[in-house]
Design a protein around this motif. Structure first.
Motif, PDB file in Angstrom:
ATOM      1  N   THR B  28      -1.156   1.559   5.721  1.00  0.00           N
ATOM      2  CA  THR B  28      -1.596   0.762   4.575  1.00  0.00           C
ATOM      3  C   THR B  28      -3.073   0.392   4.600  1.00  0.00           C
ATOM      4  O   THR B  28      -3.648   0.027   3.589  1.00  0.00           O
ATOM      5  CB  THR B  28      -0.826  -0.560   4.496  1.00  0.00           C
ATOM      6  N   ALA B  41      -6.484   3.193   6.189  1.00  0.00           N
ATOM      7  CA  ALA B  41      -5.411   3.587   5.290  1.00  0.00           C
ATOM      8  C   ALA B  41      -5.256   5.103   5.307  1.00  0.00           C
ATOM      9  O   ALA B  41      -6.236   5.844   5.362  1.00  0.00           O
ATOM     10  CB  ALA B  41      -5.716   3.112   3.871  1.00  0.00           C
ATOM     11  N   GLN B  63       0.118   2.984  -0.952  1.00  0.00           N
ATOM     12  CA  GLN B  63       0.500   2.745   0.435  1.00  0.00           C
ATOM     13  C   GLN B  63       1.776   1.923   0.543  1.00  0.00           C
ATOM     14  O   GLN B  63       2.307   1.743   1.632  1.00  0.00           O
ATOM     15  CB  GLN B  63      -0.639   2.066   1.195  1.00  0.00           C
ATOM     16  N   ALA B  64       2.289   1.396  -0.568  1.00  0.00           N
ATOM     17  CA  ALA B  64       3.494   0.566  -0.511  1.00  0.00           C
ATOM     18  C   ALA B  64       4.751   1.391  -0.276  1.00  0.00           C
ATOM     19  O   ALA B  64       5.817   0.833  -0.033  1.00  0.00           O
ATOM     20  CB  ALA B  64       3.639  -0.233  -1.802  1.00  0.00           C
TER      21      ALA B  64
END
Lengths: 155, 104
Positions: B28, B41, B63-64
């Motif tokens: 993330t 990330a 990124q979730a």
């Protein structure tokens, strides 16, 4: 590997690739869909993300079904199924409202595919999960709450 | 170039039920390593699926999405022997494409 050097190299690589892609104008010849919406992904609230996506209003709809656990023991992997029964569904966007960056993504459904998607997401804390469906120029939404128990006792 | 994807397409009538597992850290950019440095990330940004060269599914994600992402979707009008090709691209420009034969 040295962390800083790695970051710099990665950053340079991404920027370079993007510039090259835009310069040739051929980012993806076969791509009929929108590009990655950086401002929406960087938004820190669902409202800001929706604004960045030019979605001003979305009607609540019972025709979108979010299937997700009411209580997720592990917030790192929360399975979510979204099905839209709205005719002409073009895309399904997903938001986890309390995440640092709520916008999870958009799933574009080409004509000839069924408006269904399954995805596993990270949820930082108990939060509403919102699905926004675009169909025939209009937007519809539905919300489901997912509780996350960090301790993992099942609550 | 990451590890191969695991793709499965099961036909139910003319609808292919597609499941795909991608090997990716989906970092993330919020986490820190034990020495306190932020781990940069590193996540898949775009996914495209084509059936016999025709785009049928496409996603932009952040990124979730969980690490080693799993996606499932349905493609209408598929038949045994069709070629299903899935591509992902991450934020470092890394890409991977895998192809399977539906019902094969």
């Amino acid at each position: 590997m040295d962390q800083t050097r790695r970051g710099v190299l990665k950053g340079a690589g991404t920027a370079g690739a993007l510039v090259a892609a835009f310069a040739t104008g051929a980012l993806r010849p076969a791509d009929v869909f929108a590009a990655w919406n950086k401002s929406a992904f960087d938004a820190k609230s669902t409202a800001d993300a929706l604004k960045a996506m030019n979605i001003t209003s979305a009607a609540d709809s019972a025709d979108i079904v979010i299937r997700a656990p009411d209580i997720a023991e592990n917030g790192a992997v929360v399975p979510i199924d979204i099905t839209s029964k709205i005719p002409g569904t073009q895309s399904i966007s997903l938001f986890v409202e309390k995440n640092p960056f709520p916008y999870v993504g958009t799933f574009n459904v080409a004509p000839g595919a069924e408006p269904y998607v399954h995805v596993r997401v990270k949820i930082g804390e108990s939060s509403n999960v919102r699905a926004v469906v675009a169909a025939a120029g209009k937007h519809y939404q539905t919300v489901k709450e997912v509780k996350v128990t960090i301790g993992g006792c099942g609550g | 170039m990451g590890d191969p994807m695991k793709i499965r397409a099961r036909l139910q009538g003319d609808v292919a039920d597609v499941r795909v597992l991608m090997a990716h850290p989906m970092e993330t950019g919020q986490r820190k390593d034990p020495s306190g440095k932020v781990i940069p990330a590193h996540f898949i940004k775009e996914i495209r699926a084509e059936l016999n060269g025709k785009p049928v599914f496409e996603a932009q994600i952040s990124q979730a999405v969980s690490r080693n992402p799993v996606f499932a979707f349905r493609v209408k009008g598929a038949k045994a022997g069709d070629k299903l090709r899935i591509t992902w691209e991450d934020n470092t420009g890394d890409k991977r494409t895998d192809e399977i034969t539906v019902g094969g």
